[in-house]
Write a protein that holds these residues in place. Sequence first.
Motif, PDB file in Angstrom:
ATOM      1  N   MET A   1      -6.009  -6.472 -21.043  1.00  0.00           N
ATOM      2  CA  MET A   1      -6.298  -5.098 -20.700  1.00  0.00           C
ATOM      3  C   MET A   1      -7.174  -5.023 -19.444  1.00  0.00           C
ATOM      4  O   MET A   1      -6.877  -4.268 -18.528  1.00  0.00           O
ATOM      5  N   TYR A   2      -8.249  -5.824 -19.395  1.00  0.00           N
ATOM      6  CA  TYR A   2      -9.128  -5.789 -18.240  1.00  0.00           C
ATOM      7  C   TYR A   2      -8.447  -6.367 -17.003  1.00  0.00           C
ATOM      8  O   TYR A   2      -8.711  -5.936 -15.886  1.00  0.00           O
ATOM      9  N   PHE A   3      -7.574  -7.353 -17.210  1.00  0.00           N
ATOM     10  CA  PHE A   3      -6.857  -7.925 -16.078  1.00  0.00           C
ATOM     11  C   PHE A   3      -5.959  -6.877 -15.429  1.00  0.00           C
ATOM     12  O   PHE A   3      -5.897  -6.767 -14.205  1.00  0.00           O
ATOM     13  N   THR A   4      -5.278  -6.092 -16.245  1.00  0.00           N
ATOM     14  CA  THR A   4      -4.410  -5.032 -15.727  1.00  0.00           C
ATOM     15  C   THR A   4      -5.239  -3.994 -14.961  1.00  0.00           C
ATOM     16  O   THR A   4      -4.841  -3.544 -13.881  1.00  0.00           O
ATOM     17  N   LEU A   5      -6.382  -3.646 -15.503  1.00  0.00           N
ATOM     18  CA  LEU A   5      -7.269  -2.702 -14.828  1.00  0.00           C
ATOM     19  C   LEU A   5      -7.765  -3.275 -13.503  1.00  0.00           C
ATOM     20  O   LEU A   5      -7.785  -2.584 -12.482  1.00  0.00           O
ATOM     21  N   PHE A   6      -8.128  -4.539 -13.503  1.00  0.00           N
ATOM     22  CA  PHE A   6      -8.616  -5.218 -12.298  1.00  0.00           C
ATOM     23  C   PHE A   6      -7.537  -5.228 -11.219  1.00  0.00           C
ATOM     24  O   PHE A   6      -7.795  -4.905 -10.058  1.00  0.00           O
ATOM     25  N   VAL A   7      -6.308  -5.579 -11.605  1.00  0.00           N
ATOM     26  CA  VAL A   7      -5.207  -5.607 -10.642  1.00  0.00           C
ATOM     27  C   VAL A   7      -4.914  -4.208 -10.122  1.00  0.00           C
ATOM     28  O   VAL A   7      -4.662  -4.010  -8.927  1.00  0.00           O
ATOM     29  N   THR A   8      -4.967  -3.215 -10.987  1.00  0.00           N
ATOM     30  CA  THR A   8      -4.720  -1.835 -10.574  1.00  0.00           C
ATOM     31  C   THR A   8      -5.769  -1.366  -9.573  1.00  0.00           C
ATOM     32  O   THR A   8      -5.445  -0.725  -8.567  1.00  0.00           O
ATOM     33  N   VAL A   9      -7.012  -1.691  -9.829  1.00  0.00           N
ATOM     34  CA  VAL A   9      -8.085  -1.298  -8.920  1.00  0.00           C
ATOM     35  C   VAL A   9      -7.909  -1.994  -7.571  1.00  0.00           C
ATOM     36  O   VAL A   9      -8.065  -1.374  -6.508  1.00  0.00           O
ATOM     37  N   LEU A  10      -7.586  -3.276  -7.585  1.00  0.00           N
ATOM     38  CA  LEU A  10      -7.377  -3.998  -6.333  1.00  0.00           C
ATOM     39  C   LEU A  10      -6.200  -3.433  -5.548  1.00  0.00           C
ATOM     40  O   LEU A  10      -6.279  -3.267  -4.325  1.00  0.00           O
ATOM     41  N   MET A  11      -5.118  -3.132  -6.232  1.00  0.00           N
ATOM     42  CA  MET A  11      -3.949  -2.573  -5.547  1.00  0.00           C
ATOM     43  C   MET A  11      -4.252  -1.186  -4.983  1.00  0.00           C
ATOM     44  O   MET A  11      -3.843  -0.859  -3.868  1.00  0.00           O
ATOM     45  N   THR A  12      -4.978  -0.375  -5.739  1.00  0.00           N
ATOM     46  CA  THR A  12      -5.355   0.948  -5.261  1.00  0.00           C
ATOM     47  C   THR A  12      -6.262   0.839  -4.035  1.00  0.00           C
ATOM     48  O   THR A  12      -6.079   1.570  -3.054  1.00  0.00           O
ATOM     49  N   ALA A  13      -7.221  -0.064  -4.078  1.00  0.00           N
ATOM     50  CA  ALA A  13      -8.136  -0.255  -2.951  1.00  0.00           C
ATOM     51  C   ALA A  13      -7.363  -0.715  -1.718  1.00  0.00           C
ATOM     52  O   ALA A  13      -7.578  -0.204  -0.611  1.00  0.00           O
ATOM     53  N   ALA A  14      -6.464  -1.673  -1.886  1.00  0.00           N
ATOM     54  CA  ALA A  14      -5.672  -2.159  -0.760  1.00  0.00           C
ATOM     55  C   ALA A  14      -4.799  -1.042  -0.196  1.00  0.00           C
ATOM     56  O   ALA A  14      -4.688  -0.878   1.030  1.00  0.00           O
ATOM     57  N   PHE A  15      -4.187  -0.258  -1.059  1.00  0.00           N
ATOM     58  CA  PHE A  15      -3.348   0.849  -0.603  1.00  0.00           C
ATOM     59  C   PHE A  15      -4.163   1.868   0.177  1.00  0.00           C
ATOM     60  O   PHE A  15      -3.738   2.353   1.226  1.00  0.00           O
ATOM     61  N   LEU A  16      -5.348   2.215  -0.312  1.00  0.00           N
ATOM     62  CA  LEU A  16      -6.174   3.209   0.370  1.00  0.00           C
ATOM     63  C   LEU A  16      -6.630   2.713   1.745  1.00  0.00           C
ATOM     64  O   LEU A  16      -6.668   3.489   2.710  1.00  0.00           O
ATOM     65  N   VAL A  17      -6.954   1.437   1.839  1.00  0.00           N
ATOM     66  CA  VAL A  17      -7.370   0.878   3.131  1.00  0.00           C
ATOM     67  C   VAL A  17      -6.213   0.926   4.119  1.00  0.00           C
ATOM     68  O   VAL A  17      -6.358   1.358   5.266  1.00  0.00           O
ATOM     69  N   VAL A  18      -5.035   0.474   3.677  1.00  0.00           N
ATOM     70  CA  VAL A  18      -3.866   0.474   4.560  1.00  0.00           C
ATOM     71  C   VAL A  18      -3.480   1.900   4.930  1.00  0.00           C
ATOM     72  O   VAL A  18      -3.150   2.192   6.090  1.00  0.00           O
ATOM     73  N   ALA A  19      -3.544   2.825   3.975  1.00  0.00           N
ATOM     74  CA  ALA A  19      -3.186   4.217   4.250  1.00  0.00           C
ATOM     75  C   ALA A  19      -4.159   4.839   5.253  1.00  0.00           C
ATOM     76  O   ALA A  19      -3.732   5.546   6.176  1.00  0.00           O
ATOM     77  N   ALA A  20      -5.445   4.586   5.101  1.00  0.00           N
ATOM     78  CA  ALA A  20      -6.431   5.143   6.026  1.00  0.00           C
ATOM     79  C   ALA A  20      -6.215   4.591   7.435  1.00  0.00           C
ATOM     80  O   ALA A  20      -6.285   5.323   8.425  1.00  0.00           O
ATOM     81  N   TYR A  21      -5.940   3.307   7.540  1.00  0.00           N
ATOM     82  CA  TYR A  21      -5.690   2.687   8.837  1.00  0.00           C
ATOM     83  C   TYR A  21      -4.426   3.268   9.473  1.00  0.00           C
ATOM     84  O   TYR A  21      -4.411   3.588  10.669  1.00  0.00           O
ATOM     85  N   ALA A  22      -3.368   3.423   8.688  1.00  0.00           N
ATOM     86  CA  ALA A  22      -2.104   3.951   9.216  1.00  0.00           C
ATOM     87  C   ALA A  22      -2.253   5.402   9.658  1.00  0.00           C
ATOM     88  O   ALA A  22      -1.765   5.792  10.727  1.00  0.00           O
ATOM     89  N   ILE A  23      -2.940   6.213   8.873  1.00  0.00           N
ATOM     90  CA  ILE A  23      -3.137   7.616   9.232  1.00  0.00           C
ATOM     91  C   ILE A  23      -3.974   7.726  10.507  1.00  0.00           C
ATOM     92  O   ILE A  23      -3.676   8.542  11.394  1.00  0.00           O
ATOM     93  N   ALA A  24      -5.007   6.888  10.630  1.00  0.00           N
ATOM     94  CA  ALA A  24      -5.837   6.917  11.838  1.00  0.00           C
ATOM     95  C   ALA A  24      -5.017   6.513  13.060  1.00  0.00           C
ATOM     96  O   ALA A  24      -5.181   7.089  14.147  1.00  0.00           O
ATOM     97  N   LYS A  25      -4.127   5.542  12.903  1.00  0.00           N
ATOM     98  CA  LYS A  25      -3.280   5.125  14.025  1.00  0.00           C
ATOM     99  C   LYS A  25      -2.277   6.207  14.401  1.00  0.00           C
ATOM    100  O   LYS A  25      -1.971   6.402  15.571  1.00  0.00           O
ATOM    101  N   LEU A  26      -1.760   6.919  13.405  1.00  0.00           N
ATOM    102  CA  LEU A  26      -0.733   7.923  13.671  1.00  0.00           C
ATOM    103  C   LEU A  26      -1.300   9.192  14.303  1.00  0.00           C
ATOM    104  O   LEU A  26      -0.724   9.732  15.251  1.00  0.00           O
ATOM    105  N   ILE A  27      -2.405   9.695  13.774  1.00  0.00           N
ATOM    106  CA  ILE A  27      -2.899  10.988  14.252  1.00  0.00           C
ATOM    107  C   ILE A  27      -4.144  10.886  15.127  1.00  0.00           C
ATOM    108  O   ILE A  27      -4.622  11.897  15.627  1.00  0.00           O
ATOM    109  N   GLY A  28      -4.648   9.681  15.323  1.00  0.00           N
ATOM    110  CA  GLY A  28      -5.844   9.515  16.140  1.00  0.00           C
ATOM    111  C   GLY A  28      -5.559   9.721  17.611  1.00  0.00           C
ATOM    112  O   GLY A  28      -4.451   9.462  18.087  1.00  0.00           O
ATOM    113  N   PRO A  29      -6.542  10.208  18.375  1.00  0.00           N
ATOM    114  CA  PRO A  29      -6.335  10.400  19.811  1.00  0.00           C
ATOM    115  C   PRO A  29      -6.203   9.055  20.521  1.00  0.00           C
ATOM    116  O   PRO A  29      -6.830   8.071  20.143  1.00  0.00           O
TER     117      PRO A  29
END
Length: 116
Positions: free
Chosen positions: A1-29
């Motif tokens: 149970m904790y392993f699944t939660l740990f993997v989910t948190v890591l995947m969510t964190a990685a997704f948010l980092v990549v999404a923030a970087y991609a959005i900044a590249k797309l709409i940034g001046p």
Amino acid sequence: MYFTLFVTVLMTAAFLVVAAYAIAKLIGPRSYNPAKGEPYECGIPTHGTSWLPMHVGYYLFAILFLMFDVETVFLYPWAVVVKTIGPWALATIGFFMLVLVFGLAYAWRKGALEWK
């Protein structure tokens, strides 16, 4: 149970980092200017190299500030539980403060707090 939660948190964190970087590249001046690559010195054009050595006193002062700042943060949890622990809490924090005072006295005696 904790392993699944740990993997989910890591995947969510990685997704948010990549999404923030991609959005900044797309709409940034985008403006490419050679002046952006130069070191900033209050708007004055640089003369010579900007890689000058800093005085070691700045680093010493910063390390001492961080040391005492972090140790002060440790006082908050102690203050929260001091009533439940009793006299033992007073003895331990007294020893902690004594170590802080000796550290400050040592730094003061070595001249780490003086600007020369």
